[in-house]
Design a protein around this motif. Structure first.
Motif, PDB file in Angstrom:
ATOM      1  N   PHE A   1      11.913  16.368  10.094  1.00 20.86           N
ATOM      2  CA  PHE A   1      11.533  15.397   9.067  1.00 20.86           C
ATOM      3  C   PHE A   1      12.027  13.993   9.402  1.00 20.86           C
ATOM      4  N   LEU A   2      13.239  13.866   9.867  1.00 18.68           N
ATOM      5  CA  LEU A   2      13.795  12.552  10.187  1.00 18.68           C
ATOM      6  C   LEU A   2      13.790  12.269  11.684  1.00 18.68           C
ATOM      7  N   ALA A   3      13.002  13.015  12.433  1.00 21.74           N
ATOM      8  CA  ALA A   3      12.887  12.784  13.876  1.00 21.74           C
ATOM      9  C   ALA A   3      11.868  11.682  14.138  1.00 21.74           C
ATOM     10  N   GLY A   4      11.883  11.171  15.321  1.00 20.93           N
ATOM     11  CA  GLY A   4      10.888  10.163  15.675  1.00 20.93           C
ATOM     12  C   GLY A   4      11.384   8.758  15.426  1.00 20.93           C
TER      13      GLY A   4
ATOM     14  N   ASN B   1       0.859  -1.178   0.000  1.00 18.82           N
ATOM     15  CA  ASN B   1       0.000   0.000   0.000  1.00 18.82           C
ATOM     16  C   ASN B   1       0.896   1.228   0.000  1.00 18.82           C
ATOM     17  N   ALA B   2       0.293   2.385  -0.168  1.00 20.04           N
ATOM     18  CA  ALA B   2       1.004   3.661  -0.069  1.00 20.04           C
ATOM     19  C   ALA B   2       0.226   4.531   0.896  1.00 20.04           C
ATOM     20  N   GLU B   3       0.945   5.096   1.863  1.00 18.90           N
ATOM     21  CA  GLU B   3       0.305   6.007   2.813  1.00 18.90           C
ATOM     22  C   GLU B   3       1.313   7.027   3.300  1.00 18.90           C
ATOM     23  N   SER B   4       0.793   8.213   3.580  1.00 22.44           N
ATOM     24  CA  SER B   4       1.656   9.270   4.083  1.00 22.44           C
ATOM     25  C   SER B   4       2.013   8.978   5.536  1.00 22.44           C
ATOM     26  N   ILE B   5       3.181   9.428   5.926  1.00 24.04           N
ATOM     27  CA  ILE B   5       3.618   9.340   7.320  1.00 24.04           C
ATOM     28  C   ILE B   5       3.270  10.681   7.943  1.00 24.04           C
ATOM     29  N   LEU B   6       2.379  10.670   8.917  1.00 27.68           N
ATOM     30  CA  LEU B   6       1.842  11.917   9.465  1.00 27.68           C
ATOM     31  C   LEU B   6       2.932  12.877   9.932  1.00 27.68           C
ATOM     32  N   GLU B   7       3.961  12.353  10.595  1.00 27.81           N
ATOM     33  CA  GLU B   7       5.044  13.204  11.109  1.00 27.81           C
ATOM     34  C   GLU B   7       5.941  13.737   9.994  1.00 27.81           C
TER      35      GLU B   7
END
Length: 146
Positions: free
Chosen positions: A124-127, A63-69
């Motif tokens: 952007f690359l945090a978390g 699937n394809a989905e956006s990463i909220l963060e």
């Protein structure tokens, strides 16, 4: 004279409704052309605001989905179902992180830059990003040349 006026009005209407927007196709694959497993091809896109990205279910199980963060503030999030081909129109400038949920830990991610992106947002690359996904995100961001 009338033909010129009608042509001008038609062109104005097309530009006002995104008539010149492009559609970019991204394939979801078990194995990429370079031999990598679980990939989006291409893994990085730079598009204009209003362009559409069409995710093609070339191989099953993705699937394809956006990463909220990793979605620009004010942008719409999206989430496709497994084996679903979806089209997403990206209106908001910025960087978008996209994943295949079942294969996220294996690094099945992509980055889309919309508009003029002059820097990578600090968060952007945090978390919590799986190591394989982080490695691919870093390589994709290098495509920006920042």
């Amino acid at each position: 004279m009338l033909r010129t006026t009608i042509t001008g009005l038609a062109l104005a209407a097309m530009s006002a409704t995104g008539g010149f927007a492009e559609t970019h196709e991204v394939r979801m694959l078990n194995r990429g052309e370079g031999g990598e497993v679980m990939v989006f091809e291409p893994a990085f896109l730079q598009v204009a605001p209003g362009d559409t990205v069409k995710f093609l279910a070339a191989d099953r199980g993705h699937n394809a989905e956006s990463i909220l963060e990793m979605t620009p503030e004010g942008a719409n999030a999206f989430k496709g179902r497994i084996n679903e081909e979806i089209e997403v129109t990206l209106e908001t400038d910025g960087l978008y992180g996209i994943k295949c949920l079942p294969h996220y830990a294996m690094g099945m991610v992509m980055t889309v830059a919309v508009g003029d992106v002059s820097e990578v947002p600090g968060e952007f690359l945090a978390g919590r990003i799986p190591p394989n996904a982080m490695e691919r995100f870093v390589m994709q961001i290098e495509e920006l040349g920042l």
